[in-house]
Design a protein around this motif. Sequence first.
Motif, short mmCIF file in Angstrom:
data_model
loop_
_atom_site.label_atom_id
_atom_site.label_comp_id
_atom_site.label_asym_id
_atom_site.label_seq_id
_atom_site.Cartn_x
_atom_site.Cartn_y
_atom_site.Cartn_z
N VAL A 383 0.59 -2.28 1.51
CA VAL A 383 -0.36 -2.82 0.31
C VAL A 383 -1.50 -3.26 0.91
CG1 VAL A 383 0.93 -4.82 0.17
CG2 VAL A 383 -0.44 -4.27 -1.74
N ALA A 384 -2.68 -2.83 0.45
CA ALA A 384 -3.78 -3.59 0.82
C ALA A 384 -4.91 -3.68 -0.15
CB ALA A 384 -4.53 -2.92 2.12
N GLY A 385 -5.81 -4.41 0.08
CA GLY A 385 -6.89 -4.44 -1.06
C GLY A 385 -6.72 -5.11 -2.18
N GLY A 386 -7.42 -5.26 -3.52
CA GLY A 386 -7.20 -6.27 -4.61
C GLY A 386 -7.78 -7.31 -4.39
N LYS A 387 -7.34 -8.19 -5.52
CA LYS A 387 -7.95 -9.65 -5.50
C LYS A 387 -6.84 -10.55 -5.61
CE LYS A 387 -9.91 -8.93 -9.45
NZ LYS A 387 -10.40 -9.52 -10.56
N LEU A 388 -7.23 -11.72 -5.04
CA LEU A 388 -6.09 -12.58 -4.94
C LEU A 388 -5.51 -13.06 -6.39
CD1 LEU A 388 -6.85 -15.75 -5.44
CD2 LEU A 388 -8.03 -15.55 -3.14
N THR A 389 -6.78 -12.93 -7.32
CA THR A 389 -6.14 -13.24 -8.48
C THR A 389 -5.04 -12.46 -8.87
OG1 THR A 389 -8.54 -13.52 -9.08
CG2 THR A 389 -7.22 -13.40 -11.02
N ALA A 390 -4.89 -11.20 -8.73
CA ALA A 390 -3.90 -10.36 -9.41
C ALA A 390 -2.65 -10.45 -8.60
CB ALA A 390 -4.43 -8.83 -9.44
N TRP A 391 -2.41 -11.37 -7.71
CA TRP A 391 -1.34 -11.16 -6.46
C TRP A 391 0.02 -10.87 -7.14
CZ3 TRP A 391 2.86 -14.19 -6.89
CH2 TRP A 391 2.79 -15.32 -7.51
N ARG A 392 0.18 -11.60 -8.37
CA ARG A 392 1.56 -11.19 -8.96
C ARG A 392 1.72 -10.10 -9.54
NH1 ARG A 392 3.80 -13.66 -15.02
NH2 ARG A 392 1.80 -12.54 -15.25
N SER A 393 0.59 -9.21 -10.25
CA SER A 393 0.85 -7.84 -10.79
C SER A 393 0.88 -6.78 -9.51
CB SER A 393 -0.02 -7.62 -11.73
OG SER A 393 -1.40 -7.61 -11.12
#
Length: 552
Positions: A383-393
Amino acid sequence: MPAADPIERIGALNGTTFDAVVIGAGILGSGTARELARRGLRTLVIDRRDVGWGTTNRSTRLVHGGLRYLEHFDFPLVHEGLRERAWLLRATPHLVTPLGFLLPFYRESWWRQIEIRMGLTLYDLLSPRRSLPGHRSLSASRALRAEPALSSVGLKSAALYWDGQVELPERLVVEILRAAEQFGATIVTRCRAVGLRIIDRRVGGLTIAPDAGLDAVGLADDPPAGTPTSSSAEVSAPLIINASGPWADQVLAASGIRRPPFLRLTQGVHLRYPIRTRHAVAFEHPRDRRLCFSIPWQGGTLVGTTDTDVDGGPEQARISTDEVAYVDEGARFLFPEAGANRPDWATVGVRSLMRKEGSAGSVSRKHVVLDHGPDGARGLTTVAGGKLTAWRSISADVADHALGRKDPSALDAVGLRGEPLPDRRRRGIEEMRSGALPVTTTDRLALVYGSYAHEVLTIAGEDPWWSEPLIPGQPAIRAEVAHAVRSEWATTTADVVLRRLVLGFDTSLGMSAGAAVAAVLHERAGWTAERCEADLEDLRRELREHEVTRTV
Ligand SMILES: Cc1cc2nc3c(=O)[nH]c(=O)nc-3n(C[C@H](O)[C@H](O)[C@H](O)COP(=O)(O)OP(=O)(O)OC[C@H]3O[C@@H](n4cnc5c(N)ncnc54)[C@H](O)[C@@H]3O)c2cc1C
C-alpha cells in the motif's frame, strides 16, 4: 523501569509465526495492523526506525478532504477525506481539532473568485452534515479583523471555511498502535525487513534485522539491502503487507520482487515562522498560483509546501535553498511580518505518488493497493500514497484486498478501540484538573495522551519523584518518560523526546528535554553514561534536520 533492548526484542521473534506481518509503522502500516488485528489476525508490525518516524510526521498535519482535488474532479477522494475528517474529529478530539481557514482574494479575477466559491459550496455539500460549519464570505476589512497578520495590500475580499488539524500526528500513530495492541498486535521498532521467504510463488515469512542506522540518522549508512546480520530473525507469516511509504519500491527490490518501480517521489518543504496567527490561510502562491497553506502550529505559523521530484530514493530528500526561497516568498507575500521574523524550523517530507509523467501537482493523491500474486509472491500486498486523513478507510481497503473479503464494520462510528465515541464537546481536560499536579501539567496530559493520560497519572502516583517537572518551569513531567518506555515502544531518547512527549519542535527545548530524559533513564532504567551520551548525539542529529540556518 525496563528499557526495551531492540536487539533482544528482535531475537525473541526468531522462529515465531504470525498470521500477518506489516512492514512500516507510519500511519498506514499502523492503521493496517490495527485493522488486521481487529479482524482477529495475529499481527506483527515492524519499523526500521520508530513508530510515526517517516512521512507521517513531516506532513502539513491537516485532516481534510482536499479542496484542491475538486479542481481535478476527484470527488470520491474528497468525499472519503471529509467522511474520515468527521469521524476523526469525534473519535480523537484531543488530537484532531477544527481549524478555520481564510482564503484571501488578492489577484484572483472575478471569475476565479466565483470558481473558488463554487468549489467551497461543493466542499460543504460533500461534508457529512453538521461535522463542521459551512463556508462564508468576508469583506476585506472583516478578513483583516479576523486575521490581523494578513497583508492588506490588494486584498479584495476573502472566504472562511473549516477543516481539521492534527497538530501531533506522531501521537495519533501511537494511539492507533495502542488500539492495535489491544486487539492483539505485536509492535517492534528499530528493525527492518531485509528479505522475504517465497516458496512456490507464495510468501512464507521474512527476515528481519536490527536497523543498521541504530546510531545514525540517514538511510545512506545501511548495509546493502537483503544482507541478513548475525542478529537477524526469521518470522513466518502467510500475509505480508508492505506499508513502508516512500521506501515501498526499495522494500520490494530487497525482497527479490522483479517489477519496475511504481512510485514517483516528490518532496514537500515546510518552514515555521515565529508569527502568531489565529487562522490557517489557503493561498495561491504569487509565483505560480499553486495552492499553499499557512497553519497556526506549536506557537508559530507553518508555511508550505513545495512539490519537487526526488530521484534516487527518499534518503535523497533535502531542504534546498530554492525551496526555502519559494516558501519564504509565499510567506512574505501573505504576512508582512514574515520579512522581519526569520523561519525557526523546517521539515521535508516525501510523497509517494503513482508514477506518471507531467507536473507533480497533477498526479492523483489516491492510494494504491498492489497484490503481488502476479509478481510471483502471493500473500504480499503493498500500500502506498493517499492521505493520512484517510488512514482508516485505506487500512480497511488493504485488509479487504489481503484477506479477499470486505468487512463493512471497519468504518463503524466507534472509537479506535471499538469503544463508543466520546461526547463531542469534551476533551477530557476538566476531570483531570482536580489532582495534585499543576493545571498546565494536567492540561498537557489530557491534550497529548487523551484517555491514556490516566496511565501517566498512575505512574506519577507511584512515587512523588515521577510527578516532578521534567524541565523546571515546563508542564511535562518525569512520569511521561516511564510511560513512553513502558507502554509506547520508545527505545531511544529521540523517540521519547520527539515522537512521544513531542518536545522537539524547538531545538533548544528538544535538547534540554533530551538531557532530562537521559538523566531519568540513567537513574531509573540503569542506562550507562556512554549510552545516554550516544543517544543524545542521535537526538542532536535528528534535531539538526529541522534547522533552517543551514539552508537559508
Ligand atoms: C509534504 C507533505 C505534506 C502532507 N500533508 C498532508 C496533510 O496535510 N494531510 C494528509 O492527510 N496527508 C498529508 N500528506 C500525506 C501523508 O503524510 C502520507 O500519506 C502518510 O503520512 C503516509 O504514511 P505511510 O504510513 O504510508 O508512510 P510513512 O509515514 O513514511 O511510514 C513508512 C514507515 O516505513 C518504515 N520503513 C521503511 N522501510 C522499512 C523496512 N525495510 N523495514 C521496516 N520498516 C521500514 C519507515 O521507517 C517509516 O516509518 C502529506 C505528505 C507530504 C509529503
